[in-house]
Design a protein around this motif. Structure first.
Motif, PDB file in Angstrom:
ATOM      1  N   TYR A 178       0.803  -1.218   0.000  1.00  0.00           N
ATOM      2  CA  TYR A 178       0.000   0.000   0.000  1.00  0.00           C
ATOM      3  C   TYR A 178       0.841   1.275   0.000  1.00  0.00           C
ATOM      4  O   TYR A 178       0.294   2.372   0.067  1.00  0.00           O
ATOM      5  N   LYS A 179       2.170   1.119  -0.073  1.00  0.00           N
ATOM      6  CA  LYS A 179       3.078   2.280  -0.147  1.00  0.00           C
ATOM      7  C   LYS A 179       2.846   3.256   1.005  1.00  0.00           C
ATOM      8  O   LYS A 179       2.694   4.468   0.805  1.00  0.00           O
ATOM      9  N   ILE A 180       2.809   2.692   2.208  1.00  0.00           N
ATOM     10  CA  ILE A 180       2.616   3.492   3.417  1.00  0.00           C
ATOM     11  C   ILE A 180       3.721   3.159   4.403  1.00  0.00           C
ATOM     12  O   ILE A 180       4.454   2.184   4.219  1.00  0.00           O
ATOM     13  N   LYS A 181       3.827   3.949   5.447  1.00  0.00           N
ATOM     14  CA  LYS A 181       4.776   3.698   6.532  1.00  0.00           C
ATOM     15  C   LYS A 181       4.029   3.936   7.835  1.00  0.00           C
ATOM     16  O   LYS A 181       3.605   5.040   8.123  1.00  0.00           O
ATOM     17  N   PHE A 182       3.836   2.878   8.603  1.00  0.00           N
ATOM     18  CA  PHE A 182       3.120   2.987   9.870  1.00  0.00           C
ATOM     19  C   PHE A 182       3.961   3.726  10.903  1.00  0.00           C
ATOM     20  O   PHE A 182       5.175   3.527  10.995  1.00  0.00           O
ATOM     21  N   GLY A 203      -9.470  -0.700   9.067  1.00  0.00           N
ATOM     22  CA  GLY A 203      -9.604   0.622   9.677  1.00  0.00           C
ATOM     23  C   GLY A 203      -8.277   1.360   9.749  1.00  0.00           C
ATOM     24  O   GLY A 203      -8.199   2.561   9.465  1.00  0.00           O
ATOM     25  N   LEU A 204      -7.236   0.644  10.116  1.00  0.00           N
ATOM     26  CA  LEU A 204      -5.905   1.251  10.186  1.00  0.00           C
ATOM     27  C   LEU A 204      -5.446   1.698   8.804  1.00  0.00           C
ATOM     28  O   LEU A 204      -4.909   2.795   8.647  1.00  0.00           O
ATOM     29  N   LEU A 205      -5.659   0.857   7.800  1.00  0.00           N
ATOM     30  CA  LEU A 205      -5.290   1.244   6.435  1.00  0.00           C
ATOM     31  C   LEU A 205      -6.044   2.504   6.022  1.00  0.00           C
ATOM     32  O   LEU A 205      -5.487   3.384   5.375  1.00  0.00           O
ATOM     33  N   GLY A 206      -7.306   2.607   6.422  1.00  0.00           N
ATOM     34  CA  GLY A 206      -8.086   3.811   6.137  1.00  0.00           C
ATOM     35  C   GLY A 206      -7.469   5.047   6.756  1.00  0.00           C
ATOM     36  O   GLY A 206      -7.488   6.130   6.159  1.00  0.00           O
ATOM     37  N   ASN A 207      -6.906   4.909   7.947  1.00  0.00           N
ATOM     38  CA  ASN A 207      -6.227   6.033   8.602  1.00  0.00           C
ATOM     39  C   ASN A 207      -5.011   6.502   7.820  1.00  0.00           C
ATOM     40  O   ASN A 207      -4.554   7.630   7.992  1.00  0.00           O
TER      41      ASN A 207
END
Length: 92
Positions: free
Chosen positions: A58-62, A80-84
């Motif tokens: 998803y090309k994100i960094k938590f 839900g977290l991915l939505g954030n």
């Protein structure tokens, strides 16, 4: 935190998540569990692998404060977290 706006089909996202989980633990029944941690389907090393895969796909960094077991204990929490992080799902 890196936020990327992505819109995906809810079913495609769910399939991605379940496929990642099944790659990590092929014999586990994630679809019928309400808590992957309490049901011993994932351990801490598995969660770290899972997080790494989600970040790549998803090309994100938590953020560190989001890396807690409660955010990865079931499909609803994960979605839900991915939505954030800007992953929007169509058909929710």
């Amino acid at each position: 935190m890196r936020r990327v706006r992505q819109t995906l089909s809810y079913n495609i996202c769910m399939n991605h998540i379940y496929n990642i989980l099944k790659e990590i633990r092929p014999d586990s029944d994630f679809e019928h569990s309400d808590d992957y941690i309490e049901d011993y389907l994932l351990d801490s090393f598995d969660v770290l692998k899972f997080i790494s895969q989600l970040e790549q796909i998803y090309k994100i960094k938590f953020l560190p404060e989001d890396i807690v077991s409660g955010n990865f204990c079931n499909i609803e929490k994960i979605v839900g977290l991915l939505g954030n992080y800007g992953v929007q799902l169509q058909g929710e």
